[in-house]
Design a protein around this motif. Structure first.
Motif, PDB file in Angstrom:
ATOM      1  N   SER A 406       0.825  -1.211   0.000  1.00 12.11           N
ATOM      2  CA  SER A 406       0.000   0.000   0.000  1.00 12.11           C
ATOM      3  C   SER A 406       0.858   1.260   0.000  1.00 12.11           C
ATOM      4  O   SER A 406       0.719   2.125  -0.868  1.00 12.11           O
ATOM      5  CB  SER A 406      -0.943   0.003   1.213  1.00 12.11           C
ATOM      6  OG  SER A 406      -0.222  -0.203   2.411  1.00 12.11           O
ATOM      7  N   GLY A 424      -5.457   8.927  -7.173  1.00 10.76           N
ATOM      8  CA  GLY A 424      -4.661   7.736  -7.454  1.00 10.76           C
ATOM      9  C   GLY A 424      -3.969   7.214  -6.210  1.00 10.76           C
ATOM     10  O   GLY A 424      -3.881   5.993  -5.998  1.00 10.76           O
ATOM     11  N   ALA A 427      -6.550   5.426  -4.080  1.00  8.13           N
ATOM     12  CA  ALA A 427      -6.888   4.136  -4.691  1.00  8.13           C
ATOM     13  C   ALA A 427      -5.796   3.099  -4.433  1.00  8.13           C
ATOM     14  O   ALA A 427      -6.087   1.934  -4.120  1.00  8.13           O
ATOM     15  CB  ALA A 427      -7.107   4.320  -6.190  1.00  8.13           C
ATOM     16  N   ALA A 428      -4.539   3.506  -4.570  1.00 11.76           N
ATOM     17  CA  ALA A 428      -3.427   2.579  -4.361  1.00 11.76           C
ATOM     18  C   ALA A 428      -3.348   2.126  -2.905  1.00 11.76           C
ATOM     19  O   ALA A 428      -3.097   0.946  -2.622  1.00 11.76           O
ATOM     20  CB  ALA A 428      -2.114   3.240  -4.776  1.00 11.76           C
ATOM     21  N   ALA A 431      -6.247  -0.288  -2.294  1.00 10.49           N
ATOM     22  CA  ALA A 431      -6.030  -1.531  -3.034  1.00 10.49           C
ATOM     23  C   ALA A 431      -4.950  -2.387  -2.380  1.00 10.49           C
ATOM     24  O   ALA A 431      -5.129  -3.605  -2.200  1.00 10.49           O
ATOM     25  CB  ALA A 431      -5.641  -1.215  -4.478  1.00 10.49           C
ATOM     26  N   LEU A 457      -0.361  -4.801  -8.392  1.00 11.87           N
ATOM     27  CA  LEU A 457      -1.759  -4.480  -8.685  1.00 11.87           C
ATOM     28  C   LEU A 457      -2.124  -3.111  -8.102  1.00 11.87           C
ATOM     29  O   LEU A 457      -2.796  -2.306  -8.750  1.00 11.87           O
ATOM     30  CB  LEU A 457      -2.675  -5.554  -8.104  1.00 11.87           C
ATOM     31  CG  LEU A 457      -2.815  -6.841  -8.925  1.00 11.87           C
ATOM     32  CD1 LEU A 457      -3.631  -7.879  -8.167  1.00 11.87           C
ATOM     33  CD2 LEU A 457      -3.455  -6.556 -10.281  1.00 11.87           C
ATOM     34  N   ALA A 458      -1.671  -2.835  -6.884  1.00 15.68           N
ATOM     35  CA  ALA A 458      -1.939  -1.530  -6.262  1.00 15.68           C
ATOM     36  C   ALA A 458      -1.263  -0.412  -7.044  1.00 15.68           C
ATOM     37  O   ALA A 458      -1.836   0.668  -7.241  1.00 15.68           O
ATOM     38  CB  ALA A 458      -1.466  -1.533  -4.812  1.00 15.68           C
ATOM     39  N   PHE A 460      -0.517  -0.442 -10.278  1.00 11.52           N
ATOM     40  CA  PHE A 460      -1.260  -0.281 -11.532  1.00 11.52           C
ATOM     41  C   PHE A 460      -2.563   0.490 -11.289  1.00 11.52           C
ATOM     42  O   PHE A 460      -2.918   1.395 -12.052  1.00 11.52           O
ATOM     43  CB  PHE A 460      -1.557  -1.652 -12.141  1.00 11.52           C
ATOM     44  CG  PHE A 460      -2.471  -1.604 -13.328  1.00 11.52           C
ATOM     45  CD1 PHE A 460      -1.998  -1.224 -14.574  1.00 11.52           C
ATOM     46  CD2 PHE A 460      -3.828  -1.916 -13.197  1.00 11.52           C
ATOM     47  CE1 PHE A 460      -2.848  -1.157 -15.677  1.00 11.52           C
ATOM     48  CE2 PHE A 460      -4.684  -1.858 -14.287  1.00 11.52           C
ATOM     49  CZ  PHE A 460      -4.188  -1.472 -15.530  1.00 11.52           C
ATOM     50  N   ILE A 461      -3.274   0.110 -10.227  1.00 14.03           N
ATOM     51  CA  ILE A 461      -4.541   0.785  -9.913  1.00 14.03           C
ATOM     52  C   ILE A 461      -4.305   2.257  -9.604  1.00 14.03           C
ATOM     53  O   ILE A 461      -5.045   3.137 -10.072  1.00 14.03           O
ATOM     54  CB  ILE A 461      -5.238   0.073  -8.727  1.00 14.03           C
ATOM     55  CG1 ILE A 461      -5.755  -1.293  -9.174  1.00 14.03           C
ATOM     56  CG2 ILE A 461      -6.384   0.927  -8.175  1.00 14.03           C
ATOM     57  CD1 ILE A 461      -6.234  -2.178  -8.041  1.00 14.03           C
ATOM     58  N   GLY A 462      -3.271   2.550  -8.842  1.00  8.90           N
ATOM     59  CA  GLY A 462      -2.961   3.942  -8.508  1.00  8.90           C
ATOM     60  C   GLY A 462      -2.639   4.772  -9.725  1.00  8.90           C
ATOM     61  O   GLY A 462      -3.106   5.918  -9.865  1.00  8.90           O
ATOM     62  N   ALA A 464      -3.510   4.068 -12.864  1.00  9.12           N
ATOM     63  CA  ALA A 464      -4.691   4.145 -13.745  1.00  9.12           C
ATOM     64  C   ALA A 464      -5.678   5.192 -13.236  1.00  9.12           C
ATOM     65  O   ALA A 464      -6.187   6.019 -14.019  1.00  9.12           O
ATOM     66  CB  ALA A 464      -5.356   2.772 -13.825  1.00  9.12           C
ATOM     67  N   VAL A 465      -5.960   5.183 -11.938  1.00 12.10           N
ATOM     68  CA  VAL A 465      -6.892   6.156 -11.370  1.00 12.10           C
ATOM     69  C   VAL A 465      -6.339   7.570 -11.497  1.00 12.10           C
ATOM     70  O   VAL A 465      -7.096   8.525 -11.733  1.00 12.10           O
ATOM     71  CB  VAL A 465      -7.204   5.814  -9.897  1.00 12.10           C
ATOM     72  CG1 VAL A 465      -8.015   6.926  -9.232  1.00 12.10           C
ATOM     73  CG2 VAL A 465      -7.959   4.490  -9.805  1.00 12.10           C
TER      74      VAL A 465
END
Length: 478
Positions: A406, A424, A427-428, A431, A457-458, A460-462, A464-465
């Motif tokens: 995280s 972002g 979100a990270a 996630a 994954l965290a 990537f999510i961060g 992307a958001v």
């Protein structure tokens, strides 16, 4: 207990107390307490950082892991040492350069101070993540202390856990980071002694009984294989999973705060040498203990493989030397646990109480509040340790993933991603922590270690958001 052993232990306790009292007199405010105003040499900070990240999980969990895996356990230390190289050749300088632009006392503040209206929520999430996972991490060290003493002497582990908790909490509350770093140096010497002496004696026994090759083959061919008998895709996953500790370092408050304590870039050069040499000696020692344990006892002979280290100490060393090596385990535990208690205290005191809720305190009042809070965190860690029945390695792996997956991505995004946004970051953080909690409940994810999978994954999510929800305002300090 022999009177000479009691004297050694009492002298050790007195030294810890003296260092704590010395830095207590020098602490005038929270900055002194959390970062220290003294110029501490880079080599001292580097050794302290190694002592902090090399706790009972290494001396008990690490040796137990190698005992269960054989030669393929080397990939665990490959990842750890690669992470150390990245830390000293790139991360320390890059993080210090970024933090020097707007100096902060905690990792949470380093992350949150850049994101304007999102700062309070980011600060709250970071602080809660640090508090929750570091209390688990600190508790794992207390469990390790109780397990070691119980294995060696048959004593009830609870009194041992209580005594160690009181000692750690006392000198950390008195002196803050300054006392922790110098106590780490003392503890690092004891750890080094333990991780050199025991492997040397163990190897002598192994070679006097025919050598390691014959003993490992007798345990089974997989114990001799570099990839544990796996091929292609499985071997690839083994390397990545066992190397997954690399990513956690970026999100460890106890690691980044040591960089904040560096006063100059020259200190990084001396720290690099000390950190890499110390790390090599310790990792080689832990790997050797696990490997020689297979040779001396055979594979699968321990119900709890984390008792291998204390068993070897009892079987191979004379009484007085076994006490000194035991002190090495306790030293590893104390050096790590003290730093973790300080990290949780900073997250709650500085980031939640003062920054999120806006409680204003005079410098002296804030310092006293931090010290009292640290004592409370120590009590909470002890109570959690009492209720835990898990392996030390499992507890550490869970806590490492929770923070590394995280906080690690958001630290890297803060430093490297120019398009990162406050949304972002949030979100990270969610996630990374969330994936750690549910990872082992999702069957198709079992093949990938959570410390590796959740981190990326965290991240990537961060990212992307951040692209979908860019900042609409200029970040400002909150």
């Amino acid at each position: 207990m022999d009177s000479s052993v009691l004297i050694i232990i009492l002298v050790y306790i007195v030294m810890l107390a003296v260092i704590g009292v010395y830095f207590n007199k020098r602490n005038r405010n929270n900055k002194d307490f959390y970062v220290t105003r003294d110029r501490i040499p880079g080599w001292a900070i580097a050794i302290s950082e190694r002592a902090t990240t090399s706790s009972s999980w290494m001396m008990l969990g690490g040796t137990g892991a190698v005992y269960g895996m054989g030669v393929s356990g080397v990939w665990l230390f490959f990842g750890l040492y690669l992470s150390l190289i990245i830390y000293w050749f790139w991360f320390a300088r890059a993080f210090k350069k970024e933090n020097d632009k707007d100096p902060q006392l905690t990792l949470t503040s380093f992350i949150a101070s850049r994101w304007g209206s999102h700062a309070k929520l980011i600060r709250l999430l970071c602080a809660l993540i640090i508090a929750a996972f570091y209390i688990i991490y600190a508790a794992s060290n207390l469990v390790g202390a109780g397990k070691t003493v119980n294995s060696l002497f048959g004593y009830d582990p609870i009194p041992t856990m209580l005594i160690v908790a009181v000692l750690i909490t006392s000198y950390a509350a008195l002196g803050g980071l300054g006392s922790i770093i110098y106590n780490d140096l003392i503890q690092a010497v004891i750890m080094c002694f333990a991780l050199i002496v025991l492997p040397v004696i163990a190897w002598i026994h192994v070679f006097s009984n025919g050598g390691p090759a014959e003993a490992l083959m007798a345990a089974g061919p997989d114990y001799m294989a570099l990839f544990g008998g796996m091929t292609t895709g499985s071997a690839f996953l083994l390397v990545f999973n066992e190397s997954s500790y690399i990513w956690g370092n970026f999100g460890m408050d106890t690691v980044t705060r040591k960089i904040m304590a560096l006063k100059s870039y020259d200190d990084i050069k001396s720290g690099r040498v000390a950190g890499l040499v110390t790390g090599f000696l310790w990792y080689a020692g832990v790997f050797s203990i696990g490997l020689t344990g297979i040779c001396l006892y055979g594979a699968g002979q321990f119900d709890d493989p984390e008792t291998l280290f204390p068993t070897m100490v009892e079987d191979l060393l004379p009484g007085w030397l076994s006490i000194l090596v035991l002190c090495g385990v306790i030293a590893a535990i104390m050096s790590t646990c003290a730093d973790q208690l300080l990290a949780v205290t900073g997250a709650i005191s500085v980031d939640i109480v003062q920054k999120v809720f806006g409680v204003q305190m005079k410098e002296r009042t804030a310092l006293i509040f931090s010290k009292l809070l640290l004592i409370g965190v120590g009590v909470a860690s002890f109570l959690f340790a009492l209720s835990s029945g898990d392996l030390v390695m499992n507890m550490v792996s869970f806590a490492w993933s929770g923070m590394g997956s995280s906080l690690g991505p958001v630290v890297l995004m803060t430093m490297l991603d120019k398009k990162a946004s406050g949304s972002g970051m949030i979100a990270a953080l969610i996630a990374g922590a969330g994936l750690t909690l549910i990872w082992d409940k999702i069957s198709f994810l079992e093949l990938i270690d959570v410390k590796f999978g959740a981190f990326f994954l965290a991240l990537f999510i961060g990212m992307a958001v951040s692209r979908l929800m860019p900042n609409r305002e200029k970040a400002e300090e909150i």
